[in-house]
Design a protein around this motif. Structure first.
Motif, PDB file in Angstrom:
ATOM      1  N   GLY A 133      -0.620   2.620  97.158  1.00 31.03           N
ATOM      2  CA  GLY A 133      -0.111   1.401  97.773  1.00 31.03           C
ATOM      3  C   GLY A 133       1.143   0.931  97.082  1.00 31.03           C
ATOM      4  O   GLY A 133       1.755   1.669  96.288  1.00 31.03           O
ATOM      5  N   GLU A 134       1.544  -0.313  97.359  1.00 32.82           N
ATOM      6  CA  GLU A 134       2.746  -0.870  96.746  1.00 32.82           C
ATOM      7  C   GLU A 134       2.466  -1.307  95.311  1.00 32.82           C
ATOM      8  O   GLU A 134       1.396  -1.837  95.016  1.00 32.82           O
ATOM      9  CB  GLU A 134       3.245  -2.071  97.559  1.00 32.82           C
ATOM     10  CG  GLU A 134       3.813  -1.684  98.912  1.00 32.82           C
ATOM     11  CD  GLU A 134       4.334  -2.890  99.660  1.00 32.82           C
ATOM     12  OE1 GLU A 134       3.768  -3.979  99.496  1.00 32.82           O
ATOM     13  OE2 GLU A 134       5.309  -2.738 100.417  1.00 32.82           O
ATOM     14  N   GLN A 180       3.877 -15.654  94.190  1.00 33.48           N
ATOM     15  CA  GLN A 180       4.504 -16.950  93.944  1.00 33.48           C
ATOM     16  C   GLN A 180       5.460 -16.874  92.758  1.00 33.48           C
ATOM     17  O   GLN A 180       6.551 -17.459  92.786  1.00 33.48           O
ATOM     18  CB  GLN A 180       3.428 -18.012  93.675  1.00 33.48           C
ATOM     19  CG  GLN A 180       3.974 -19.420  93.466  1.00 33.48           C
ATOM     20  CD  GLN A 180       4.772 -19.909  94.664  1.00 33.48           C
ATOM     21  OE1 GLN A 180       4.283 -19.861  95.793  1.00 33.48           O
ATOM     22  NE2 GLN A 180       5.988 -20.379  94.441  1.00 33.48           N
ATOM     23  N   ASN A 181       5.062 -16.150  91.709  1.00 39.09           N
ATOM     24  CA  ASN A 181       5.941 -16.011  90.546  1.00 39.09           C
ATOM     25  C   ASN A 181       7.233 -15.281  90.905  1.00 39.09           C
ATOM     26  O   ASN A 181       8.313 -15.644  90.436  1.00 39.09           O
ATOM     27  CB  ASN A 181       5.211 -15.268  89.429  1.00 39.09           C
ATOM     28  CG  ASN A 181       4.112 -16.094  88.799  1.00 39.09           C
ATOM     29  OD1 ASN A 181       4.160 -17.326  88.826  1.00 39.09           O
ATOM     30  ND2 ASN A 181       3.112 -15.442  88.247  1.00 39.09           N
ATOM     31  N   LEU A 182       7.139 -14.259  91.748  1.00 37.72           N
ATOM     32  CA  LEU A 182       8.333 -13.539  92.174  1.00 37.72           C
ATOM     33  C   LEU A 182       9.240 -14.433  93.012  1.00 37.72           C
ATOM     34  O   LEU A 182      10.469 -14.395  92.879  1.00 37.72           O
ATOM     35  CB  LEU A 182       7.944 -12.284  92.957  1.00 37.72           C
ATOM     36  CG  LEU A 182       7.284 -11.170  92.136  1.00 37.72           C
ATOM     37  CD1 LEU A 182       6.773 -10.071  93.053  1.00 37.72           C
ATOM     38  CD2 LEU A 182       8.248 -10.598  91.105  1.00 37.72           C
ATOM     39  N   TYR A 222       0.048  -6.732  92.397  1.00 36.91           N
ATOM     40  CA  TYR A 222       1.339  -6.971  93.067  1.00 36.91           C
ATOM     41  C   TYR A 222       1.173  -7.885  94.276  1.00 36.91           C
ATOM     42  O   TYR A 222       2.050  -8.702  94.576  1.00 36.91           O
ATOM     43  CB  TYR A 222       1.940  -5.629  93.486  1.00 36.91           C
ATOM     44  CG  TYR A 222       3.326  -5.722  94.077  1.00 36.91           C
ATOM     45  CD1 TYR A 222       4.391  -6.218  93.326  1.00 36.91           C
ATOM     46  CD2 TYR A 222       3.582  -5.286  95.370  1.00 36.91           C
ATOM     47  CE1 TYR A 222       5.673  -6.292  93.866  1.00 36.91           C
ATOM     48  CE2 TYR A 222       4.861  -5.351  95.921  1.00 36.91           C
ATOM     49  CZ  TYR A 222       5.899  -5.861  95.158  1.00 36.91           C
ATOM     50  OH  TYR A 222       7.162  -5.939  95.690  1.00 36.91           O
ATOM     51  N   LYS A 223       0.043  -7.771  94.967  1.00 34.21           N
ATOM     52  CA  LYS A 223      -0.196  -8.565  96.167  1.00 34.21           C
ATOM     53  C   LYS A 223      -0.938  -9.873  95.887  1.00 34.21           C
ATOM     54  O   LYS A 223      -1.181 -10.661  96.807  1.00 34.21           O
ATOM     55  CB  LYS A 223      -0.995  -7.744  97.190  1.00 34.21           C
ATOM     56  CG  LYS A 223      -0.213  -6.591  97.803  1.00 34.21           C
ATOM     57  CD  LYS A 223       0.964  -7.101  98.624  1.00 34.21           C
ATOM     58  CE  LYS A 223       1.679  -5.978  99.357  1.00 34.21           C
ATOM     59  NZ  LYS A 223       2.843  -6.480 100.132  1.00 34.21           N
ATOM     60  N   HIS A 224      -1.311 -10.097  94.642  1.00 37.04           N
ATOM     61  CA  HIS A 224      -2.038 -11.333  94.318  1.00 37.04           C
ATOM     62  C   HIS A 224      -1.143 -12.547  94.583  1.00 37.04           C
ATOM     63  O   HIS A 224       0.048 -12.521  94.270  1.00 37.04           O
ATOM     64  CB  HIS A 224      -2.476 -11.326  92.856  1.00 37.04           C
ATOM     65  CG  HIS A 224      -3.498 -12.380  92.543  1.00 37.04           C
ATOM     66  ND1 HIS A 224      -3.167 -13.708  92.359  1.00 37.04           N
ATOM     67  CD2 HIS A 224      -4.843 -12.308  92.412  1.00 37.04           C
ATOM     68  CE1 HIS A 224      -4.254 -14.398  92.109  1.00 37.04           C
ATOM     69  NE2 HIS A 224      -5.291 -13.577  92.139  1.00 37.04           N
ATOM     70  N   PRO A 225      -1.708 -13.619  95.164  1.00 32.08           N
ATOM     71  CA  PRO A 225      -0.892 -14.809  95.458  1.00 32.08           C
ATOM     72  C   PRO A 225      -0.142 -15.344  94.247  1.00 32.08           C
ATOM     73  O   PRO A 225       0.982 -15.836  94.386  1.00 32.08           O
ATOM     74  CB  PRO A 225      -1.922 -15.824  95.970  1.00 32.08           C
ATOM     75  CG  PRO A 225      -3.027 -14.995  96.520  1.00 32.08           C
ATOM     76  CD  PRO A 225      -3.089 -13.770  95.659  1.00 32.08           C
ATOM     77  N   ALA A 226      -0.741 -15.256  93.068  1.00 36.95           N
ATOM     78  CA  ALA A 226      -0.065 -15.763  91.868  1.00 36.95           C
ATOM     79  C   ALA A 226       1.192 -14.949  91.570  1.00 36.95           C
ATOM     80  O   ALA A 226       2.253 -15.507  91.253  1.00 36.95           O
ATOM     81  CB  ALA A 226      -1.015 -15.720  90.666  1.00 36.95           C
ATOM     82  N   ASP A 259      12.140  -4.610  95.324  1.00 30.80           N
ATOM     83  CA  ASP A 259      10.821  -4.356  95.898  1.00 30.80           C
ATOM     84  C   ASP A 259      10.148  -3.206  95.164  1.00 30.80           C
ATOM     85  O   ASP A 259      10.777  -2.184  94.850  1.00 30.80           O
ATOM     86  CB  ASP A 259      10.931  -3.989  97.382  1.00 30.80           C
ATOM     87  CG  ASP A 259      11.383  -5.175  98.231  1.00 30.80           C
ATOM     88  OD1 ASP A 259      11.104  -6.325  97.826  1.00 30.80           O
ATOM     89  OD2 ASP A 259      12.008  -4.944  99.282  1.00 30.80           O
ATOM     90  N   ALA A 260       8.840  -3.383  94.898  1.00 33.60           N
ATOM     91  CA  ALA A 260       8.067  -2.271  94.360  1.00 33.60           C
ATOM     92  C   ALA A 260       7.866  -1.239  95.465  1.00 33.60           C
ATOM     93  O   ALA A 260       7.810  -1.577  96.649  1.00 33.60           O
ATOM     94  CB  ALA A 260       6.731  -2.764  93.835  1.00 33.60           C
ATOM     95  N   GLU A 261       7.736   0.033  95.081  1.00 33.73           N
ATOM     96  CA  GLU A 261       7.616   1.102  96.068  1.00 33.73           C
ATOM     97  C   GLU A 261       6.166   1.461  96.352  1.00 33.73           C
ATOM     98  O   GLU A 261       5.264   1.161  95.561  1.00 33.73           O
ATOM     99  CB  GLU A 261       8.382   2.337  95.585  1.00 33.73           C
ATOM    100  CG  GLU A 261       9.883   2.094  95.486  1.00 33.73           C
ATOM    101  CD  GLU A 261      10.652   3.346  95.125  1.00 33.73           C
ATOM    102  OE1 GLU A 261      10.015   4.376  94.792  1.00 33.73           O
ATOM    103  OE2 GLU A 261      11.900   3.315  95.185  1.00 33.73           O
TER     104      GLU A 261
END
Length: 400
Positions: free
Chosen positions: A161-162, A135-137, A128-132, A149-151
């Motif tokens: 985590g999220e 960027q896609n989101l 979820y936190k990966h830059p790719a 938003d993911a919880e």
């Protein structure tokens, strides 16, 4: 509020797929008609039988509807829905949506859909936190889609985590909020210019700039989502239109853009001049490709008409004109001068000195100046969020 709404639910391969059962139940209880598309991997987490029983409709997951090879019409499903809700949305499907890939029925339907799209991501926290993924989101948001938003919480991996999909009750509340939102520009005719202009030197070369048209496109989608009928007059670029309320008029040169605006301006309630129009054009474009000769070449240029200024002269008291100023020095001074000179009601300033602002990026940092209000400064945001801020300021101006 949701009675009679047609919700197309896309279920992707994620442990959160089990939540789709309760999500369907809540939507049906609220009065929605629900149809479900599953990816093949989603069926390893929850059965189609469960979801078809709860939705009271057959669940589809492939292009073939039955053993006889009858074709599943993805276009028809995309047109049927009032909303395409993808929950859970896996990192894989999110990436494919952002880049227009189409290797399953869910994605084919997504690319055919004309309705609003809502996305509820579900994945492990590192994904979820990966830059790719981030960027896609952002890309999907720039298309005008609503990304929930993911919880934060415990994940299937055991990490905390999220990344957890929003709870079904929260998703239904967001769906209700979407349909209950008053469309503030219902019945308004909006004209938006976007992108660069290309001024021909010869059949091969031109004078242009780095504008991508992303800001104008985001404004068009935001205005359309608010009920406006939008005419988007756009210079060269890629424009993915996701609304039947947007008419795309393609032009190339400043002169073509001027004529397109002139034809439509008198019937326009709100005009937003977001295009980066070339100030000058070659006096005599060559009919054949200019061959390389000598160490230098001189091209005589003539000034193009300032489209926004010309429409400012014609503006009636019932029309709203919004301009843009991209500056590199004395930014606020130049923006305020343009506000008065071109008879704008609002002008949006962005500076090339701000990181993340300007041409060909997905973010912008703006200040909005008005004739009778203090400047409003905004932080760096996605261009879709910037468009929402601009539209909010336009609405404030109209209702003041």
């Amino acid at each position: 509020m949701l009675k009679g709404k047609k919700i197309l639910l896309g279920v992707c391969g994620s442990i959160a797929a089990y939540k789709s059962a309760l999500l369907i139940r809540l939507l049906v209880k609220a009065g929605c008609e629900v149809r479900v598309i599953m990816t093949s991997s989603a069926k390893t987490f929850i059965t189609p039988l469960t979801l078809s029983t709860l939705s009271k409709n057959p669940v589809v997951s492939s292009f073939e509807k039955n053993d006889q090879g009858q074709w599943e019409n993805h276009v028809e499903m995309g047109l049927w829905a009032d909303m395409f809700l993808i929950a859970p949305a896996s990192a894989n499907t999110i990436a494919k949506m952002a880049h227009g890939l189409c290797d399953n029925l869910l994605l084919a339907t997504y690319l055919s859909a004309k309705c609003p799209v809502m996305i509820a991501p579900a994945m492990d926290l590192d994904m979820y936190k990966h830059p790719a993924t981030l960027q896609n989101l952002k890309t999907l948001q720039s298309f005008g889609h609503q990304v929930l938003d993911a919880e934060h919480g415990e994940l299937a991996s055991g990490l905390v985590g999220e990344g957890r999909m929003a709870e079904p009750e929260e998703i239904v509340a967001q769906v209700e909020s979407h349909f209950s939102k008053k469309k503030r520009f219902e019945g308004k005719q909006v004209l938006i210019t976007a992108g660069p202009t290309y001024e021909k030197i010869d059949p091969v070369r031109f004078i242009g700039n780095h504008s991508s048209g992303k800001m104008g496109l985001a404004l068009a989608h935001t205005m359309a989502s608010e009920g406006a009928d939008v005419e988007l007059i756009a210079g060269p670029g890629n424009y993915s239109i996701d609304s039947d309320s947007i008419t795309l008029i393609r032009v190339s040169s400043a002169d073509e853009m001027l004529h397109a605006v002139e034809e439509r301006y008198s019937k326009t309630d709100i005009a937003i001049f977001a295009a980066a129009v070339a100030d000058y054009r070659p006096v005599s474009p060559a009919e054949e490709k200019i061959k390389k000769a000598g160490e230098s070449m001189t091209i005589e240029l003539v000034k193009n008409k300032d489209i926004a200024a010309e429409m400012g002269k014609r503006k009636s008291k019932n029309q709203i004109n919004v301009g843009f100023a991209l500056e590199t020095e004395k930014e606020e001074q130049h923006a305020q001068e343009k506000l008065a000179k071109k008879n704008f009601d609002l002008i949006v300033l962005n500076s090339l000195n701000d990181n993340g602002a300007g041409f060909s990026v997905d973010t912008n940092k703006i200040t909005i100046f008005s004739v009778d209000q203090k400047p409003k400064h905004f932080e760096l945001k996605s261009k879709q969020k910037v468009a929402e801020d601009i539209v909010d300021c336009i609405h404030e101006k109209i209702t003041a």
